[in-house]
Design an enzyme around this catalytic site. Structure first.
Site, PDB file in Angstrom:
ATOM      1  N   ARG A 209      36.382  -7.302 -44.623  1.00 57.93           N
ATOM      2  CA  ARG A 209      37.359  -8.308 -44.206  1.00 57.93           C
ATOM      3  C   ARG A 209      36.656  -9.639 -43.966  1.00 57.93           C
ATOM      4  NH1 ARG A 209      39.433  -7.294 -39.367  1.00 57.93           N
ATOM      5  NH2 ARG A 209      41.262  -8.566 -39.745  1.00 57.93           N
TER       6      ARG A 209
ATOM      7  N   LYS B  63      30.881   0.540 -34.953  1.00 58.16           N
ATOM      8  CA  LYS B  63      31.785   0.617 -36.100  1.00 58.16           C
ATOM      9  C   LYS B  63      31.398   1.730 -37.074  1.00 58.16           C
ATOM     10  CE  LYS B  63      34.051  -2.300 -39.495  1.00 58.16           C
ATOM     11  NZ  LYS B  63      34.680  -3.580 -39.724  1.00 58.16           N
TER      12      LYS B  63
ATOM     13  N   ARG C 127      36.567 -10.180 -29.545  1.00 54.72           N
ATOM     14  CA  ARG C 127      35.319  -9.560 -29.122  1.00 54.72           C
ATOM     15  C   ARG C 127      35.545  -8.937 -27.759  1.00 54.72           C
ATOM     16  NH1 ARG C 127      33.499  -9.074 -33.228  1.00 54.72           N
ATOM     17  NH2 ARG C 127      32.396 -10.531 -34.516  1.00 54.72           N
TER      18      ARG C 127
END
Ligand code: BTN
Length: 317
Positions: A117, A182, A315
């Site tokens: 992305r 992630k 964040r």
């Protein structure tokens, strides 16, 4: 990826040490040709240690993609798929098929120009992950598809949970995370009319065994750190099945049934977040679930705000 290269990749996939002479004999080529192919595999991101003398060994065993195994486990009849070696990007390959076919998935062993992305790349070493793109047609129009990437994220997280027991969560809008690192993500590209037929390319990337020194610009993890046995082909079938079921459900019933399930996946739930605007300015608040379009609700100074995925980046802090 040439058949010769694939052959040697499949041979090394067991994670055992294979010496150059043995490989040369098995494949009926010179040791120099073996070395050349090993170098080509290294360029595709496969971590092969050793030399012709000491023997070659890959850092982590790989379950090579197998069309028969995927087909055996796939239950959803509306899905067809193709298995590829290394491609530039499965999303780009699917986009090149015009019109993008409904229900066709392209699955690759690796990608040389994987796309993430926000114009980022996606590190996709050979055999080190799941890289797939699924084409899907919708009649509900672009306006009904704003929460599509959330639905995709939940489908992938559910398949992972069911299949591996790993408690994958989602960091809005669509980072798949385990313990805040992630594990995967999705890249959904849609074209079509605001209120008419649309075609979507649903790209899913999952790290299965990413080398610890991989160059990734955020905290990452890979599935082999959380699950002892990874059945790559079966997991792919589980993800495709779940995607097909959930995308069909989204078109028929809208986002509400998925929004109800979101709290079970919400990695940001009630956590302090910082919103980064495109102009570089920031503001702080506390994440408070989703609105009916899939926008993130944030409570700040006694007021509720909503932010769209395209507008901001979040964040946790
Ligand atoms: C993200 O940035 O979080 C999204 C990553 C999406 C990566 C997948 S891998 C398969 C498909 N093909 C691509 O080039 N990108 C997506």
């Amino acid at each position: 990826m040439s058949p010769e290269l694939h052959q040697i990749f499949a041979h090394l996939a067991d994670g055992e040490r294979h010496n150059g002479a043995e490989l040369a004999e098995t494949f009926g080529v010179s040791r120099a040709a073996v070395w050349k192919r090993i170098e080509a595999l290294r360029k595709l991101g496969l971590s092969v240690s050793g030399t012709a003398g000491s023997g070659y060994k890959i850092e982590y065993p790989v379950e090579v993609l197998d069309e028969t195994v995927i087909r055996r486990h796939l239950r959803h009849s509306s899905i067809d798929f193709e298995v590829h070696g290394a491609v530039d990007s499965t999303n780009a390959r699917l986009a090149a098929r015009q019109p993008v076919p409904h229900g066709l998935a392209l699955i690759a062993e690796g990608q040389t120009a994987g796309r993430g992305r926000r114009g980022r790349g996606w590190v996709s070493p050979l055999g080190g992950g799941i890289y797939l793109s699924l084409g899907w047609h919708f009649e509900c129009g672009l306006s009904g598809l704003s929460p599509l990437s959330l639905v995709v994220g939940m489908a992938v997280a559910s398949a992972l949970r069911d299949h591996t027991g790993v408690e994958a969560m989602l960091k809005w809008p669509n980072d798949l995370v385990v313990d805040s690192a992630k594990l995967g993500g999705c890249l959904v590209e849609i074209s079509g009319a605001a209120e008419g037929p649309c075609r979507a390319i649903v790209g899913v990337g999952l790290n299965l065994s990413l080398p610890a020194d991989a160059t990734v610009d955020q905290a990452f993890t890979s599935l082999d750190r959380h699950a002892s046995k990874i059945e790559r082909n079966r997991l792919i079938a589980a993800i495709l099945d779940r995607l097909a079921a959930d995308l069909t459900h989204l078109e028929r019933h809208g986002f509400e049934p998925f929004r109800e399930k979101w709290p079970d996946f919400d990695a940001l739930s009630d956590r302090p977040v910082r919103v980064l605007r495109a102009d570089g300015s920031t503001w702080d608040g506390r994440a408070s679930g989703l609105d009916e379009h899939g926008s993130l609700r944030i409570r700040s100074r006694g007021r509720m705000h909503t932010v769209n995925a395209g507008e901001v980046s979040i964040r946790g802090h």
